[in-house]
Design a protein around this motif. Structure first.
Motif, PDB file in Angstrom:
ATOM      1  N   CYS A  33     -74.325 -47.857 -28.193  1.00 56.99           N
ATOM      2  CA  CYS A  33     -75.618 -47.994 -28.867  1.00 56.99           C
ATOM      3  C   CYS A  33     -75.817 -49.464 -29.244  1.00 56.99           C
ATOM      4  O   CYS A  33     -74.973 -50.052 -29.909  1.00 56.99           O
ATOM      5  N   LEU A  48     -78.118 -50.710 -31.241  1.00 55.58           N
ATOM      6  CA  LEU A  48     -79.085 -50.858 -32.329  1.00 55.58           C
ATOM      7  C   LEU A  48     -78.520 -51.457 -33.604  1.00 55.58           C
ATOM      8  O   LEU A  48     -79.255 -52.022 -34.405  1.00 55.58           O
ATOM      9  N   CYS A  49     -77.232 -51.277 -33.853  1.00 55.55           N
ATOM     10  CA  CYS A  49     -76.680 -51.952 -35.032  1.00 55.55           C
ATOM     11  C   CYS A  49     -75.255 -52.378 -34.753  1.00 55.55           C
ATOM     12  O   CYS A  49     -74.733 -52.185 -33.654  1.00 55.55           O
ATOM     13  N   ALA A  91     -72.450 -51.309 -35.631  1.00 53.20           N
ATOM     14  CA  ALA A  91     -71.376 -50.323 -35.537  1.00 53.20           C
ATOM     15  C   ALA A  91     -70.958 -50.060 -34.089  1.00 53.20           C
ATOM     16  O   ALA A  91     -69.854 -49.604 -33.826  1.00 53.20           O
ATOM     17  N   THR A  92     -71.838 -50.325 -33.154  1.00 49.19           N
ATOM     18  CA  THR A  92     -71.552 -50.192 -31.711  1.00 49.19           C
ATOM     19  C   THR A  92     -70.965 -48.821 -31.319  1.00 49.19           C
ATOM     20  O   THR A  92     -69.941 -48.741 -30.643  1.00 49.19           O
ATOM     21  N   CYS A  93     -71.631 -47.755 -31.731  1.00 46.20           N
ATOM     22  CA  CYS A  93     -71.131 -46.412 -31.424  1.00 46.20           C
ATOM     23  C   CYS A  93     -71.230 -46.091 -29.929  1.00 46.20           C
ATOM     24  O   CYS A  93     -72.208 -46.457 -29.274  1.00 46.20           O
ATOM     25  N   LEU A 146     -72.124 -43.502 -27.168  1.00 42.60           N
ATOM     26  CA  LEU A 146     -73.003 -42.326 -27.091  1.00 42.60           C
ATOM     27  C   LEU A 146     -72.861 -41.640 -25.743  1.00 42.60           C
ATOM     28  O   LEU A 146     -72.505 -42.260 -24.736  1.00 42.60           O
ATOM     29  N   PHE A 155     -68.914 -40.671 -33.589  1.00 41.02           N
ATOM     30  CA  PHE A 155     -69.916 -40.883 -34.642  1.00 41.02           C
ATOM     31  C   PHE A 155     -71.237 -41.371 -34.046  1.00 41.02           C
ATOM     32  O   PHE A 155     -71.259 -42.108 -33.068  1.00 41.02           O
ATOM     33  N   LEU A 156     -72.335 -40.972 -34.640  1.00 43.64           N
ATOM     34  CA  LEU A 156     -73.628 -41.612 -34.398  1.00 43.64           C
ATOM     35  C   LEU A 156     -74.516 -41.368 -35.609  1.00 43.64           C
ATOM     36  O   LEU A 156     -74.199 -40.532 -36.466  1.00 43.64           O
ATOM     37  N   CYS A 157     -75.600 -42.131 -35.725  1.00 40.10           N
ATOM     38  CA  CYS A 157     -76.514 -41.969 -36.857  1.00 40.10           C
ATOM     39  C   CYS A 157     -77.898 -41.620 -36.320  1.00 40.10           C
ATOM     40  O   CYS A 157     -78.092 -41.589 -35.108  1.00 40.10           O
ATOM     41  N   LYS A 184     -80.518 -43.248 -35.934  1.00 41.51           N
ATOM     42  CA  LYS A 184     -81.124 -44.262 -35.045  1.00 41.51           C
ATOM     43  C   LYS A 184     -80.590 -44.131 -33.625  1.00 41.51           C
ATOM     44  O   LYS A 184     -81.321 -44.327 -32.659  1.00 41.51           O
ATOM     45  N   GLY A 185     -79.293 -43.810 -33.511  1.00 36.60           N
ATOM     46  CA  GLY A 185     -78.724 -43.610 -32.177  1.00 36.60           C
ATOM     47  C   GLY A 185     -79.448 -42.475 -31.464  1.00 36.60           C
ATOM     48  O   GLY A 185     -79.799 -42.574 -30.289  1.00 36.60           O
ATOM     49  N   ASN A 189     -74.255 -49.193 -42.031  1.00 33.85           N
ATOM     50  CA  ASN A 189     -73.200 -49.016 -41.039  1.00 33.85           C
ATOM     51  C   ASN A 189     -72.423 -50.297 -40.755  1.00 33.85           C
ATOM     52  O   ASN A 189     -71.807 -50.449 -39.697  1.00 33.85           O
TER      53      ASN A 189
HETATM   54  S1  SF4 Z   1     -75.658 -44.760 -33.592  1.00 36.04           S
HETATM   55 FE1  SF4 Z   1     -76.405 -45.596 -35.518  1.00 36.04          FE
HETATM   56  S2  SF4 Z   1     -74.582 -46.407 -36.519  1.00 36.04           S
HETATM   57 FE2  SF4 Z   1     -74.090 -46.147 -34.377  1.00 36.04          FE
HETATM   58  S3  SF4 Z   1     -74.557 -48.143 -33.442  1.00 36.04           S
HETATM   59 FE3  SF4 Z   1     -76.356 -46.850 -33.182  1.00 36.04          FE
HETATM   60  S4  SF4 Z   1     -77.639 -47.377 -34.922  1.00 36.04           S
HETATM   61 FE4  SF4 Z   1     -75.580 -48.089 -35.410  1.00 36.04          FE
END
Ligand code: SF4
Ligand SMILES: Nc1nc2c(c(=O)[nH]1)N[C@H]1C(S)=C(S)[C@@H](COP(=O)(O)OP(=O)(O)OC[C@H]3O[C@@H](n4cnc5c(=O)[nH]c(N)nc54)[C@H](O)[C@@H]3O)O[C@H]1N2
Ligand SMILES: Nc1nc2c(c(=O)[nH]1)N[C@H]1C(S)=C(S)[C@@H](COP(=O)(O)OP(=O)(O)OC[C@H]3O[C@@H](n4cnc5c(=O)[nH]c(N)nc54)[C@H](O)[C@@H]3O)O[C@H]1N2
Ligand SMILES: [Mo]
Length: 750
Positions: A10, A12-13, A15-17, A19, A43-45, A47-48, A177
């Motif tokens: 990911c 977007l932030c 944390a680099t999850c 996916l 893990f994801l949030c 936004k992911g 995150n």
């Molecule tokens: S899933 Fe959420 S916490 Fe993980 S990298 Fe994407 S935005 Fe960040």
């Protein structure tokens, strides 16, 4: 259509999850966390999850846009670049290169294509007027580590998987995150820290989600962390708790720090920061006693009047307590792509030089080749030689994200010409003459060149594009190479393949000339050949990985890393826990850790002189983040826009009572530079005397193309932030601790 699954990091932030995305044809069907990801463990949030809607958002730009008398219209790529070439060449020939300003926004560090090619753009543009989101963010921390350790990317990160005592100041990682701390699933990691008998202490003017999950939380008066931290340093010396261990012979400036700390006994700083002297002493003792402790400060400690001092003192505490570069303390990652702190001779270097030029109007020194963004509008609006007349913004929204927004907007409006590389027509890009869109994150390849350098565990992960770029749509690296062509006088239709080869060859040539490189003395053409058939960012990333500390050295090491090896491991490659890197990582001229850099030490007098920031009437405004936002963008994604009460004024019941304000009433919040009306949300979770509004809102302009965001507009808190108030050594904006008055708004109930 049959279903397929793709794995992606990911973007977007921080944390680099990892996916896992199910898709059929061009359509994403579902997204979940990748349980086999070697770092993020599934893990994801929210936004992911929203990547799907972001990808499909009809407002996301897919063609170049040109603004003319009739308004905005779609244009061909050739037409867009011809317009750009005609106008920017004219402006540069009439007024020089500094007449073109550059602003780089936050997503540019999350986007591999932009990370790889922006340096090439800067090399040919050669303007001194470079601004980035770093000066509304982390530049104090980078300045400090640059001065102490010799490289602005040598940021020690708390080794939270092995740490026993963690102090968190001015950060809310359970919501953000994490930042300058890449640790996906940080909530679970913090829980594990406590489960193994460790302790977490949070210092924040708000009882945040992170504070609630900690062992202790102490409210602090905004902007006073340097007092608290100096109180801790004072105690370490006074109670003989300082014990540098292995790093003692590698540290310079210890006596100077000891002298400076004498004036800051816990008893004397307590009234300033609002934290009891006994608590400060206990904090010092606990940090010193723990088997691995780290002090982690972020946005709240960077974007304040003493951002540099508040970013320096945690590193001082790490060194004094033997926690720097120690397992469980604060450690330096070793990223696979070989960033600057792996280059050149190890153990010493040129160190950080700042102030090679200054801003024209206010005389702020350059740091890392950029000027404070708080100076941007005066550089555009003040006539005279060197005035900025054209802007290029890349993945940034300074109208919402930087102080004095009204003035920033007026400044952009006054420009002769502006180009934006962006995926939306928004509050900033609406001022442009041409907007060049990028691809969807799902259409681009991804390798984290920044966050692997800030991660609590060494790893390498790569995502190839999931979908092909739509017919006729350009990737951002192609646009950047066209701009490189324009600024190097090759015209609007230069061959991007040739420019790309040239960029690649220059990188190779630099490496083979470097005596300390594993590629020293090799034939550049042989290496260029070995990188075939890749092009663009993938080719550069492959080169970096192979020349990097785990790389195959183009045949030198049989089981070394390359992009091919990485591509075959879609859940990533685990490169192990962080290991000690001092003295190898140091690049200071002395070859030591500079504990008391002059630029930082000189600012202590300002701290001592400063009067308490309130006059008895003012409240202090700070910011906050919520899980479903991403600075000023992603507000156009419907699934994240579920709650309308996000952009509110948090206010303590005592202050609300005194101001005659009730829940949900509209309040007028006024600072020296602006006034906004915002809905009140009363909460005991905020310290009396402090109010907060999140940033990045105010999408009510009729000139933007953000249908969802328009309906949940909110207000722009940066209209209240003052461009004239900066953290002096770093030039960083002060976004926390802005004096404001709060009264019932003229039109009352919302
Ligand atoms: S899933 Fe959420 S916490 Fe993980 S990298 Fe994407 S935005 Fe960040
Ligand atoms: N008051 C206050 N202000 C703050 C902060 C605060 O805490 N309080 N935080 C500050 C911080 S930490 C930051 S990082 C800044 C952020 O400041 P900016 O970087 O200026 O703003 P963003 O909101 O991140 O805007 C990102 C822009 O990039 C575009 N974009 C998204 N993805 C891409 C892409 O892949 N390619 C391109 N070309 N464009 C893309 C979006 O449409 C948007 O226009 O805000 C700062 N402002
Ligand atoms: N959901 C979400 N996640 C994000 C972002 C987002 O906008 N939304 N933005 C991303 C970006 S670009 C960044 S830089 C990171 C930032 O990540 P964080 O630094 O974790 O950011 P915040 O959540 O704003 O936390 C800052 C905290 O500082 C506190 N604070 C304010 N003033 C002071 C002070 O003077 N002293 C102390 N000790 N505390 C203070 C605030 O109350 C707040 O709790 O988040 C990233 N992640
Ligand atoms: Mo940021």
């Amino acid at each position: 259509m049959s279903k397929s699954t793709a794995l992606r990091i990911c973007p977007l932030c921080e944390a680099t999850c990892g996916l896992e995305l199910d898709f059929a044809g061009r359509e994403v069907q579902s997204i979940r966390g990748d349980r086999s990801d070697i770092f993020s463990e599934g893990f994801l949030c929210p936004k992911g999850l929203a990547l799907e809607e972001l990808d499909a958002d009809p407002d996301r730009l897919r063609e170049p846009m040109i603004r003319d008398e009739g308004g905005w219209r779609a244009a061909s790529w050739d037409e867009a670049f011809e317009d750009i070439e005609r106008n920017l060449t004219r402006i540069i020939s009439e007024h020089g290169r500094d007449a073109v300003g550059l602003y780089l926004g936050n997503p540019s560090v999350h986007n591999t294509a932009l990370m790889v090619y922006i340096p090439a753009l800067r090399n040919v543009l050669r303007t001194q007027n470079v601004f980035t989101a770093s000066s509304v963010d982390q530049i104090p921390k980078q300045l400090v580590v640059g001065l102490m350790f010799g490289s602005g990317l040598s940021v020690p990160v708390p080794d939270i998987d092995r740490c026993q005592h963690l102090v968190i100041l001015g950060a809310n990682p359970l919501v953000s995150n994490g930042s300058l701390l890449t640790a996906p699933n940080i909530g679970k990691r913090l829980k594990r820290l406590r489960q193994r008998g460790g302790k977490i202490v949070v210092i924040d003017p708000c009882r945040t989600k992170t504070a609630r999950a900690a062992d202790e939380h102490h409210f602090i008066q905004p902007g006073t962390d340097a007092f608290l931290l100096f109180g801790i340093v004072h105690t370490l010396f006074e109670e003989n708790l300082a014990s540098l261990g292995r790093l003692e012979p590698l540290t310079a400036g210890l006596e100077q720090v000891k002298d400076l700390a004498k004036a800051f006994s816990p008893e004397s700083v307590s009234a300033r920061c609002g934290i009891d002297a006994q608590i400060i002493r206990t904090m010092a003792r606990e940090i010193a006693a723990a088997e691995g402790a780290a002090v982690y400060g972020r946005i709240g400690t960077c974007t304040q009047s003493f951002g540099t001092l508040a970013s320096w003192l945690p590193e001082v505490i790490h060194v004094l307590t033997g926690n720097l570069d120690r397992e469980g303390g604060a450690m330096f990652p070793l990223a696979a792509h070989g960033p600057s702190n792996t280059k050149g001779a190890s153990g010493s270097g040129r160190g950080l030089r700042t102030g090679r030029w200054t801003s024209r109007v206010r005389g702020c020194p350059e740091i890392f080749g950029e000027l404070p963004v708080s100076c941007l509008s005066e550089e555009i609006l003040t006539p005279g030689p060197g005035q900025i007349r054209a802007m290029l913004t890349v993945a940034g929204n300074p109208v919402l994200s930087t102080p004095g927004s009204d003035r920033v907007s007026a400044a952009l409006d006054s420009l002769d010409y502006m180009v934006s590389m962006d995926i939306y027509l928004n509050e900033t890009t609406r001022h442009a003459n041409v907007i060049l869109p990028g691809l969807s994150p799902l259409e681009s390849s991804h390798y984290d060149l920044v966050f692997s350098q800030l991660a609590i565990h060494n790893s390498a992960r790569y995502s190839p594009p999931m979908f092909d770029a739509p017919e006729g749509q350009w990737s951002e690296w192609e646009s950047l190479l066209r701009l490189v062509g324009v600024f190097s006088g090759m015209g609007p239709r230069a061959n991007t393949k040739t420019i790309d080869d040239d960029v690649m060859l220059k990188l190779i040539q630099r490496e083979v000339k470097t005596e300390t490189s594993s590629l020293h003395g090799r034939d550049p053409n042989e290496i260029l050949e070995a990188l075939q058939p890749r092009l663009g960012p993938d080719r550069v990333v492959d080169f970096m990985l192979r020349a990097g500390p785990y790389g195959d050295g183009f045949g030198a090491k049989t089981d070394g890393l390359s992009l091919d090896v990485l591509r075959d491991k879609p859940h990533g490659i685990d490169l192990g826990p962080l290991r000690p890197r001092v003295p190898e990582i140091l690049r200071t001229p002395s070859g030591k850790i500079e504990l008391a850099p002059a630029l930082v030490v000189d600012d202590v007098a300002r701290l001592q002189k400063t009067a308490p920031s309130t006059n008895g009437q003012d409240l202090l405004l700070i910011g906050r983040r919520d899980l479903r936002s991403n600075n000023s963008w992603m507000h156009n994604v419907e699934c994240l826009a579920t709650d309308d009460r996000r952009c509110t004024l948090h206010m303590n019941p005592e202050d609300a009572g005194r101001a005659g304000l009730e829940e949900s009433q509209l309040a007028a919040v006024t600072s020296r530079v602006g006034s906004i009306d915002v809905c009140v949300e009363i909460t005991g979770d905020i310290r009396p005397g402090v109010v907060s509004i999140p940033h990045g809102w105010g999408h009510d302009s009729p000139h933007v193309k953000l249908d969802v965001a328009n309906n949940h507009a909110g207000v722009n808190s940066n209209e209240l932030a003052d461009q004239d108030i900066i953290d002096v050594p770093s030039g960083n904006a002060v976004l926390c601790g802005i004096p404001v008055t709060v009264t019932p708004a003229a039109d009352g109930q919302q």
